[in-house]
Scaffold this active site. Sequence first.
Site, PDB file in Angstrom:
ATOM      1  N   GLY A  63       0.649  -0.878  -0.248  1.00  0.00           N
ATOM      2  CA  GLY A  63      -0.012   0.231  -0.092  1.00  0.00           C
ATOM      3  C   GLY A  63       0.426   1.484  -0.131  1.00  0.00           C
ATOM      4  N   GLY A 111       3.600  -3.588  -3.354  1.00  0.00           N
ATOM      5  CA  GLY A 111       3.661  -3.697  -5.331  1.00  0.00           C
ATOM      6  C   GLY A 111       4.040  -2.625  -5.914  1.00  0.00           C
ATOM      7  NE  ARG A 115      -2.365   4.010 -11.169  1.00  0.00           N
ATOM      8  CZ  ARG A 115      -1.924   5.021 -10.779  1.00  0.00           C
ATOM      9  NH1 ARG A 115      -1.933   5.790 -11.330  1.00  0.00           N
ATOM     10  NH2 ARG A 115      -2.638   6.027  -9.978  1.00  0.00           N
ATOM     11  CE1 TYR A 121      -8.084   1.705  -9.633  1.00  0.00           C
ATOM     12  CE2 TYR A 121      -6.376   2.503 -10.608  1.00  0.00           C
ATOM     13  CZ  TYR A 121      -7.151   1.381 -10.024  1.00  0.00           C
ATOM     14  OH  TYR A 121      -7.013   0.026  -9.966  1.00  0.00           O
ATOM     15  CB  CYS A 177     -14.120   4.983 -29.877  1.00  0.00           C
ATOM     16  SG  CYS A 177     -13.599   5.252 -31.126  1.00  0.00           S
TER      17      CYS A 177
HETATM   18  C1  LIG Z   1      -2.913  -4.916  -4.340  1.00  0.00           C
HETATM   19  C2  LIG Z   1      -2.187  -5.318  -3.470  1.00  0.00           C
HETATM   20  C3  LIG Z   1      -1.065  -5.273  -2.497  1.00  0.00           C
HETATM   21  C4  LIG Z   1       0.294  -4.064  -3.281  1.00  0.00           C
HETATM   22  O1  LIG Z   1      -0.717  -2.810  -2.517  1.00  0.00           O
HETATM   23  P1  LIG Z   1       0.243  -1.786  -3.731  1.00  0.00           P
HETATM   24  O2  LIG Z   1      -0.516  -0.489  -3.200  1.00  0.00           O
HETATM   25  O3  LIG Z   1       0.633  -2.317  -4.786  1.00  0.00           O
HETATM   26  O4  LIG Z   1       1.098  -2.267  -2.128  1.00  0.00           O
HETATM   27  C5  LIG Z   1      -0.819  -5.824  -1.495  1.00  0.00           C
HETATM   28  N1  LIG Z   1      -1.337  -6.917  -0.754  1.00  0.00           N
HETATM   29  C6  LIG Z   1      -3.402  -7.054  -1.010  1.00  0.00           C
HETATM   30  C7  LIG Z   1      -3.596  -8.077  -0.238  1.00  0.00           C
HETATM   31  C8  LIG Z   1      -3.480  -6.291  -2.110  1.00  0.00           C
HETATM   32  O5  LIG Z   1      -4.331  -6.865  -3.102  1.00  0.00           O
END
Ligand SMILES: *Cc1c(COP(=O)(O)O)cnc(C)c1O
Length: 425
Positions: free
Chosen positions: A248, A287, A324, A328, A354
């Site tokens: 996150g 991620g 994105r 969002y 389109c």
């Molecule tokens: C998407 C996700 C992550 C990674 O989130 P990031 O914001 O990209 O770091 C980690 N754990 C779970 C369970 C997720 O769904």
Amino acid sequence: MTATTELPGQPHIHYSVDQLHVEGLPLSPLACEHGTPLFVYSKAAMLSALDAYHRGFAGRQAQICYAMKANSSLAILQVFAEAGCGFDIVSGGELARVLAAGGDPAKVIFSGVGKTRHEMKQALQVGIACFNVESEAELDVLSEVAKGMGKVAPVSLRVNPNVDPKTHPYISTGLKGNKFGIAHEDTLRAYRHAASLPGLKVVGIDCHIGSQITETTPYLDAMDRVLDLVADIEAAGIPIHHIDFGGGLGINYNGDTPPQADALWAQLLAKLDTRGYGQRQLMIEPGRSLVGNAGVCLTEVLYLKPGEQKNFCIVDAAMNDLPRPAMYQAFHQIVPVKPSAGQDAVYDVVGPVCESGDWIGHDRQLQVKAGDVLAVLSAGAYCMSMASNYNTRGRAAEVLVDGTQAHLIRQRESAFDTFALEQLV
Ligand SMILES: *Cc1c(COP(=O)(O)O)cnc(C)c1O
């Protein structure tokens, strides 16, 4: 020595001599050679993002599981696997990618609210580290599947700490109204249930409160809530071997100032120490923060279309390549690869798809002309992995830069590729 200009928050991406570079490579020749739209990633930027986590966890027992849905291209996975990462997967397809990239299944954790029996079997067959289970119903099914195979599934329950990560509602996952995780007040019951099932072994607890988090407080609050639960669960006689704090952490898209991973973890580890959990096995699932600022998307200006209310800069990348903004309302910086003698104006940068939702940037001051190449920044995460073939557009090619070496890691998809699995009746 030539002067270089670093772009804020984009290490390893800089202007040097006459144009934008990724590490030691100028981007115009790459766009010429491979065409556009083209994703270009810096290996050094990925490894330095990973290093910040390694520094943060020095002297601790911690496993970093790259949340591969951010960017699941095989060569990206290979870079992280070779650097010792495990993977956080959300489907059987992602597990297949991990194996194809040479990742270690024993370092894989499986998240997601809707695992199928087939996916559970796949994961049990190769022996993953942990299933992050998101409901009591899933516990029953997983136990049954494991028992049927003569196996015991290692499980952790994803708990919902009910803290507000203060991010976009679509990427906020730890609040009560979300579909994710088990409610705080149901957690102890769910753990007792898990511990009673013959096909399961409780190994951990996990949470993941959202994405693009730029503040420390939501993490500290979530940690307190999770540690309260660990104390209750262990008091009930169920040992918790590892604690997984999810992913996150945000990146800089538009002057955002998230904490650095090592600074964030200095604070979180201080709390863990204070509460007596500092020597536990830890896991995290970052991620975006590992790949987001390591990639750019190169796109060519096709047409300028001046208008009474808006000037449009129509480029060859679209919402199918960069979803994105449409999904969002996300902001990506858009910069020229080279200075241009074009028309200086405020443009909406849009793609050929389109849909009015097909925009990449609103109200951008740019000096451009047809044929120029622009770079959409911070395109390493949740771009290629979310790309589609909408409008029968083949997905872009991808290049991984390592110093002055460029590796083509994904060929451009042809129109034929996009309908190769279809049949006429
Ligand atoms: C998407 C996700 C992550 C990674 O989130 P990031 O914001 O990209 O770091 C980690 N754990 C779970 C369970 C997720 O769904």
